[in-house]
Design a protein around this motif. Structure first.
Motif, PDB file in Angstrom:
ATOM      1  N   PHE A  22      62.341  28.960  54.142  1.00 34.05           N
ATOM      2  CA  PHE A  22      63.795  28.940  54.347  1.00 34.05           C
ATOM      3  C   PHE A  22      64.199  27.887  55.365  1.00 34.05           C
ATOM      4  CE2 PHE A  22      64.348  33.575  52.885  1.00 34.05           C
ATOM      5  CZ  PHE A  22      64.655  33.159  51.598  1.00 34.05           C
ATOM      6  N   LEU A  23      63.394  27.721  56.412  1.00 28.84           N
ATOM      7  CA  LEU A  23      63.699  26.699  57.411  1.00 28.84           C
ATOM      8  C   LEU A  23      63.607  25.301  56.809  1.00 28.84           C
ATOM      9  CD1 LEU A  23      64.375  26.054  60.362  1.00 28.84           C
ATOM     10  CD2 LEU A  23      61.919  25.937  60.789  1.00 28.84           C
ATOM     11  N   ILE A  24      62.558  25.039  56.043  1.00 28.51           N
ATOM     12  CA  ILE A  24      62.401  23.718  55.412  1.00 28.51           C
ATOM     13  C   ILE A  24      63.535  23.470  54.419  1.00 28.51           C
ATOM     14  CG2 ILE A  24      60.929  22.368  53.852  1.00 28.51           C
ATOM     15  CD1 ILE A  24      58.524  23.740  55.256  1.00 28.51           C
ATOM     16  N   ALA A  25      63.866  24.505  53.624  1.00 33.27           N
ATOM     17  CA  ALA A  25      64.977  24.362  52.677  1.00 33.27           C
ATOM     18  C   ALA A  25      66.298  24.162  53.421  1.00 33.27           C
ATOM     19  CB  ALA A  25      65.054  25.595  51.776  1.00 33.27           C
ATOM     20  N   GLY A  26      66.475  24.825  54.552  1.00 32.02           N
ATOM     21  CA  GLY A  26      67.680  24.661  55.356  1.00 32.02           C
ATOM     22  C   GLY A  26      67.805  23.260  55.914  1.00 32.02           C
ATOM     23  N   VAL A  27      66.690  22.693  56.361  1.00 36.01           N
ATOM     24  CA  VAL A  27      66.711  21.317  56.872  1.00 36.01           C
ATOM     25  C   VAL A  27      67.076  20.352  55.749  1.00 36.01           C
ATOM     26  CG1 VAL A  27      65.256  19.453  57.797  1.00 36.01           C
ATOM     27  CG2 VAL A  27      65.135  21.748  58.784  1.00 36.01           C
ATOM     28  N   GLY A  28      66.470  20.572  54.570  1.00 33.04           N
ATOM     29  CA  GLY A  28      66.804  19.723  53.422  1.00 33.04           C
ATOM     30  C   GLY A  28      68.264  19.861  53.023  1.00 33.04           C
ATOM     31  N   TYR A  30      70.681  20.773  54.948  1.00 29.54           N
ATOM     32  CA  TYR A  30      71.482  20.181  56.024  1.00 29.54           C
ATOM     33  C   TYR A  30      71.670  18.682  55.795  1.00 29.54           C
ATOM     34  CZ  TYR A  30      72.642  18.262  60.593  1.00 29.54           C
ATOM     35  OH  TYR A  30      73.231  17.568  61.604  1.00 29.54           O
ATOM     36  N   PHE A  31      70.555  17.979  55.529  1.00 30.74           N
ATOM     37  CA  PHE A  31      70.659  16.534  55.333  1.00 30.74           C
ATOM     38  C   PHE A  31      71.417  16.180  54.053  1.00 30.74           C
ATOM     39  CE2 PHE A  31      67.069  16.390  58.393  1.00 30.74           C
ATOM     40  CZ  PHE A  31      67.710  15.622  59.347  1.00 30.74           C
ATOM     41  N   LEU A  32      71.234  16.968  52.992  1.00 27.11           N
ATOM     42  CA  LEU A  32      72.019  16.738  51.775  1.00 27.11           C
ATOM     43  C   LEU A  32      73.506  16.939  52.049  1.00 27.11           C
ATOM     44  CD1 LEU A  32      69.927  18.394  48.921  1.00 27.11           C
ATOM     45  CD2 LEU A  32      70.578  15.992  49.137  1.00 27.11           C
ATOM     46  N   GLU A  33      73.812  17.988  52.793  1.00 30.24           N
ATOM     47  CA  GLU A  33      75.209  18.282  53.139  1.00 30.24           C
ATOM     48  C   GLU A  33      75.804  17.181  54.009  1.00 30.24           C
ATOM     49  OE1 GLU A  33      78.888  19.815  53.944  1.00 30.24           O
ATOM     50  OE2 GLU A  33      77.513  20.368  52.348  1.00 30.24           O
ATOM     51  N   LYS A  34      75.019  16.706  54.961  1.00 34.83           N
ATOM     52  CA  LYS A  34      75.529  15.715  55.909  1.00 34.83           C
ATOM     53  C   LYS A  34      75.763  14.353  55.246  1.00 34.83           C
ATOM     54  CE  LYS A  34      74.593  13.680  60.400  1.00 34.83           C
ATOM     55  NZ  LYS A  34      73.703  13.628  61.542  1.00 34.83           N
ATOM     56  N   TYR A  35      74.818  13.912  54.421  1.00 36.80           N
ATOM     57  CA  TYR A  35      74.895  12.553  53.893  1.00 36.80           C
ATOM     58  C   TYR A  35      75.395  12.461  52.454  1.00 36.80           C
ATOM     59  CZ  TYR A  35      72.297  11.339  58.058  1.00 36.80           C
ATOM     60  OH  TYR A  35      71.916  11.175  59.355  1.00 36.80           O
ATOM     61  N   ARG A  36      75.457  13.565  51.739  1.00 36.01           N
ATOM     62  CA  ARG A  36      75.829  13.463  50.335  1.00 36.01           C
ATOM     63  C   ARG A  36      77.104  14.241  50.001  1.00 36.01           C
ATOM     64  NH1 ARG A  36      75.337  10.429  45.877  1.00 36.01           N
ATOM     65  NH2 ARG A  36      75.057  11.673  44.026  1.00 36.01           N
ATOM     66  N   PHE A  37      77.125  15.551  50.312  1.00 33.01           N
ATOM     67  CA  PHE A  37      78.216  16.401  49.848  1.00 33.01           C
ATOM     68  C   PHE A  37      79.360  16.536  50.848  1.00 33.01           C
ATOM     69  CE2 PHE A  37      74.424  18.117  47.613  1.00 33.01           C
ATOM     70  CZ  PHE A  37      74.762  17.662  46.354  1.00 33.01           C
ATOM     71  N   ASN A  38      79.047  16.794  52.105  1.00 32.03           N
ATOM     72  CA  ASN A  38      80.029  16.957  53.178  1.00 32.03           C
ATOM     73  C   ASN A  38      81.122  17.989  52.828  1.00 32.03           C
ATOM     74  OD1 ASN A  38      80.977  16.581  55.705  1.00 32.03           O
ATOM     75  ND2 ASN A  38      81.978  14.624  55.305  1.00 32.03           N
ATOM     76  N   ILE A  39      80.683  19.171  52.395  1.00 29.87           N
ATOM     77  CA  ILE A  39      81.593  20.264  52.034  1.00 29.87           C
ATOM     78  C   ILE A  39      81.787  21.228  53.213  1.00 29.87           C
ATOM     79  CG2 ILE A  39      81.921  22.261  50.510  1.00 29.87           C
ATOM     80  CD1 ILE A  39      80.230  20.745  48.436  1.00 29.87           C
ATOM     81  N   LEU A  46      74.504  25.810  60.609  1.00 32.31           N
ATOM     82  CA  LEU A  46      74.005  27.158  60.291  1.00 32.31           C
ATOM     83  C   LEU A  46      72.851  27.116  59.297  1.00 32.31           C
ATOM     84  CD1 LEU A  46      77.330  29.183  60.068  1.00 32.31           C
ATOM     85  CD2 LEU A  46      75.629  29.216  61.896  1.00 32.31           C
ATOM     86  N   LEU A  47      72.780  26.064  58.484  1.00 32.70           N
ATOM     87  CA  LEU A  47      71.690  25.927  57.525  1.00 32.70           C
ATOM     88  C   LEU A  47      70.332  25.827  58.219  1.00 32.70           C
ATOM     89  CD1 LEU A  47      73.374  23.399  55.067  1.00 32.70           C
ATOM     90  CD2 LEU A  47      72.975  25.846  54.687  1.00 32.70           C
ATOM     91  N   ILE A  48      70.322  25.331  59.436  1.00 30.14           N
ATOM     92  CA  ILE A  48      69.095  25.249  60.224  1.00 30.14           C
ATOM     93  C   ILE A  48      69.027  26.395  61.236  1.00 30.14           C
ATOM     94  CG2 ILE A  48      67.793  23.862  61.896  1.00 30.14           C
ATOM     95  CD1 ILE A  48      68.925  21.382  60.535  1.00 30.14           C
ATOM     96  N   ALA A  49      70.155  26.740  61.830  1.00 34.71           N
ATOM     97  CA  ALA A  49      70.170  27.726  62.915  1.00 34.71           C
ATOM     98  C   ALA A  49      69.775  29.124  62.453  1.00 34.71           C
ATOM     99  CB  ALA A  49      71.552  27.756  63.568  1.00 34.71           C
ATOM    100  N   VAL A  50      70.243  29.563  61.306  1.00 34.04           N
ATOM    101  CA  VAL A  50      69.946  30.926  60.847  1.00 34.04           C
ATOM    102  C   VAL A  50      68.456  31.109  60.560  1.00 34.04           C
ATOM    103  CG1 VAL A  50      70.381  32.612  59.017  1.00 34.04           C
ATOM    104  CG2 VAL A  50      72.286  31.384  60.053  1.00 34.04           C
TER     105      VAL A  50
END
Length: 160
Positions: A22-28, A30-39, A46-50
């Motif tokens: 879950f942590l690895i998927a959250g990091v992935g 996070y980066f997809l959200e930051k650089y691609r989707f930005n939703i 929270l994708l990394i923190a939880v």
């Protein structure tokens, strides 16, 4: 009496693997959200923190495997982590007559067993074990067994 939750090692290993996944998927994500989707905006942290919080909670509860053996003339306690390099495993063995008293502390998620034994050097030694992953029945059986040893010790000291 013997008490062990060693048979649950595979369950704890699975939970550990799942949390790391879950942590690895959250990091992935996070980066997809930051650089691609930005939703999500700022909530993307929270994708990394939880998952990180859940892993931290899993390890702060203490060593997962606890073994207790009161058969014979000695008490044997073992407490270890499923990942050997995270914490040093604890293993103590001493004669039953050295047990003075014990206390089980229940703090929200964490449970600890404190044992006081007699010692030649300082008079008393305090041993600490983490029993957070034991069931209520196992803790009740452990308490019953240790009380029985203490009662036997008191009876023997009165007869002497």
């Amino acid at each position: 009496m013997r008490l062990s939750n060693r048979n649950k090692t595979s369950v704890y290993g699975f939970i550990n693997t799942l949390l790391i996944f879950f942590l690895i998927a959250g990091v992935g994500a996070y980066f997809l959200e930051k650089y691609r989707f930005n939703i999500l905006g700022k909530e993307r942290f929270l994708l990394i923190a939880v998952p990180a919080f859940l892993i931290l909670l899993f390890y702060l509860n203490g060593r997962q495997i606890f073994e207790y053996d009161s058969d014979g003339e000695a008490l044997h306690f073992r407490n270890r982590n499923i990942i050997p390099f995270l914490q040093k495993p604890l293993s103590d063995e001493f004669p039953k007559y050295k047990l003075l008293k014990f206390e089980i502390i229940n703090m929200f998620f964490m449970k600890r067993l404190y044992i006081k034994i007699s010692s030649k050097n300082n008079g008393m030694t305090l041993l600490k074990y983490e029993i957070s992953y034991l069931t209520r029945k196992e803790i009740k059986d452990l308490r019953f067994s240790l009380n029985k040893v203490i009662k036997t010790n008191k009876e023997k000291s009165v007869n002497i």
